[in-house]
Enzyme design. Sequence first.
Site, PDB file in Angstrom:
ATOM      1  CD1 TRP A 175     -12.238   5.568   5.278  1.00 44.44           C
ATOM      2  CD2 TRP A 175     -11.057   4.513   6.864  1.00 44.44           C
ATOM      3  NE1 TRP A 175     -13.112   5.172   6.260  1.00 44.44           N
ATOM      4  CE2 TRP A 175     -12.419   4.516   7.235  1.00 44.44           C
ATOM      5  CE3 TRP A 175     -10.119   3.913   7.707  1.00 44.44           C
ATOM      6  CZ2 TRP A 175     -12.864   3.937   8.421  1.00 44.44           C
ATOM      7  CZ3 TRP A 175     -10.565   3.344   8.878  1.00 44.44           C
ATOM      8  CH2 TRP A 175     -11.926   3.356   9.235  1.00 44.44           C
TER       9      TRP A 175
ATOM     10  CB  ALA B 236      -4.082   2.667  -6.964  1.00 52.18           C
TER      11      ALA B 236
ATOM     12  N   GLY C 272      -3.892 -24.748  11.645  1.00 55.04           N
ATOM     13  CA  GLY C 272      -4.415 -25.119  12.959  1.00 55.04           C
ATOM     14  C   GLY C 272      -4.213 -23.997  13.962  1.00 55.04           C
TER      15      GLY C 272
ATOM     16  CB  SER D 192      -0.913   0.035   1.233  1.00 51.40           C
ATOM     17  OG  SER D 192      -1.836  -1.027   1.192  1.00 51.40           O
TER      18      SER D 192
ATOM     19  CD  GLU E  69      -6.803   2.177  -4.453  1.00 49.43           C
ATOM     20  OE1 GLU E  69      -7.341   2.496  -5.523  1.00 49.43           O
ATOM     21  OE2 GLU E  69      -5.835   2.779  -3.968  1.00 49.43           O
TER      22      GLU E  69
ATOM     23  N   GLY F  85      -5.693  12.225  -0.917  1.00 49.27           N
ATOM     24  CA  GLY F  85      -6.925  12.494  -0.181  1.00 49.27           C
ATOM     25  C   GLY F  85      -8.124  12.624  -1.098  1.00 49.27           C
TER      26      GLY F  85
END
Lengths: 389, 249
Positions: free
Chosen positions: A164, A247, A344, A92, A368, A131
């Site tokens: 985010w 992206a 497990g 990322s 995305e 952003g």
Amino acid sequence: MDQDLYAIDSALSEDERAVRDSVRRFVDERVMPVIGPAYIDGRFPKELIPDMAALGLFGANLPVEYGCAGLNNVAYGLIMQELERGDSGIRSFASVQGALVMYPIYAFGSDEQKARYLPAMASGEIIGCFGLTEPDFGSNPSGMITTAHEQSNGSFVLNGAKMWITNGSTAQVAIIWAKTGADDKSIRGFIVPTDTKGFSATDQKGKLSLRASDTSELVLQDVCVPRTHILPKSGGLKSPLMCLTQARFGIAWGAVGAAMACYEEARSYATTRVMFGRPIGGFQIQQQRLADMLTEIVKAQLLALHLGRLKDAGTFTPQQVSLAKRNNVNIATDIAREARRLLGANGILAEYASMRHMANLESVYTYEGTHDIHTLILGQALTGLNAFN
Amino acid sequence: MKIAVCIKRVPDTETRIAIAANRTAIVETGVKFILNPYDEFAVEAALQLKQAHGGDVMVVSLGPDTIQETLRVALAMGADRAVQLKTDGAPFDTLSVASALAAELTTYAPDLVLLGKMAIDDYNHAMGPALAELLGMPCVSAISKLTVADGRLTAEREVEGGVEVVTAPLPAVLTADKGLNKPRLPTLPGIMAAKKKPMEVRPAALGVARVVVRSLEPPPERPAGRIIGEGAAAVPELIRLLQTEAKVL
């Protein structure tokens, strides 16, 4: 992977394999030893940034004249695959730096902006964030409420909040998407230095996924930037969506890397873990798990590879990217869960990677373009009917 | 400084090896090949010397066209030029290969010849000394530290229980041991730049091969482990077996 059962290497060029092998060694030697503890501590391993830059990982498919590696898109995809073999947070970081910050500066920026930012971002001196998403506008970015008001002296004043945001608290610059008018046609991109007065970033606390990644909320309160900080060729929602297509291309490859890591861990465990007097890989249930995992990985690799060839040919479409992102992340989430189950009780420990990948991939499934949104993009492409609203 | 590095393409240590039907070679299909790790130390040492003193680094390897990929790895790390001494297969006889390499190196006239102390496929340990002999140069093998100044080299070798420090005049042949340095990874711009660097291909002037591989056999399968018991009660029996059966105590 150690085994190349379907001979996928034969579909790669020598350069592409060399790039993949170099990044693979970097991840094995530098990322693997630190990523488990970093994940538990909830921190992005910033100490890796200089070496990631020195290797040429940032914006690797952008031209050499800007200090980038000038790779083709298949090699770029293989980088993303190998980084996400380590951790989705590492991939990322590189995705955002390259596809969401360097790419828009490259595609929509002025010559001055490109010369100023791209070499410094390739070398890791400047870290960026992107952003677009807001607290109340994720899948529906056209509804964004962040504004950029033009002043009489030509500068812009930005107000709003972004949520985010990967690298938000690490970044020196943010690409902020804001409305300069009433509708989504007025959306423009701005290069905002994060030390500008009125800009603040707050680390998102309480994450159970992508813990080795900086995820932040950005607040812009009367942030004033000169006119030279607008991305001159950006215009409308289409511009940030073009970035997301870049992206998402990387994510389609990256998810395969996470799946490969889980499969490898499960296969290795299955051949060494003894129960009822023999390796558990000798039992049919585990063999079916492994066979299903590998089959889906091979299909996903071929999907990503074909998409890369289409992108290199300049003919790929956002719908193709949606198909690959949707499928590859989806199969990776299933593979990570099956690997965890095969391991497990040990599978719940951070010493093993599968549960970390399993938790990470829930974010990748959602960011995305959520899985559901990609379903609707495909649905619209197939029927011509819009099911979004 | 002119530095020549002799490198070899070898199977990755993690790859699973199958022996070919003629039992004198391995099956190459599906096998991942890498630059011999000891030669990687040699390439890195050459690049560090070039950074410190300036000069030119040539990498040379002998074999079929598949070795060009390995030569390009060294170019991607930062070597300036590459030479492929072309053969049909991968010859085994050290002296025969050394003759061909020595002929090429004589033309290049290096100040220093570097190579790994051994190749991880045949473990021969012989190429460095053989080359030095043919070139009439001093040889220091298995070095773990290297400095060059005023036409002389100073090298350290890890010997039983200590470190041996040796010096020799240039030109010289050096073989690299683990610990000499930490080899750099080929950077992505380096991989792209490597394609534009010169790669010369010449037929190898191999000497007479007197050593041939008669047969290859896989190692015997290890016998399965045995659980003697559990907890403290099992310890005396474990010690007894380690002494009398395994003979390790």
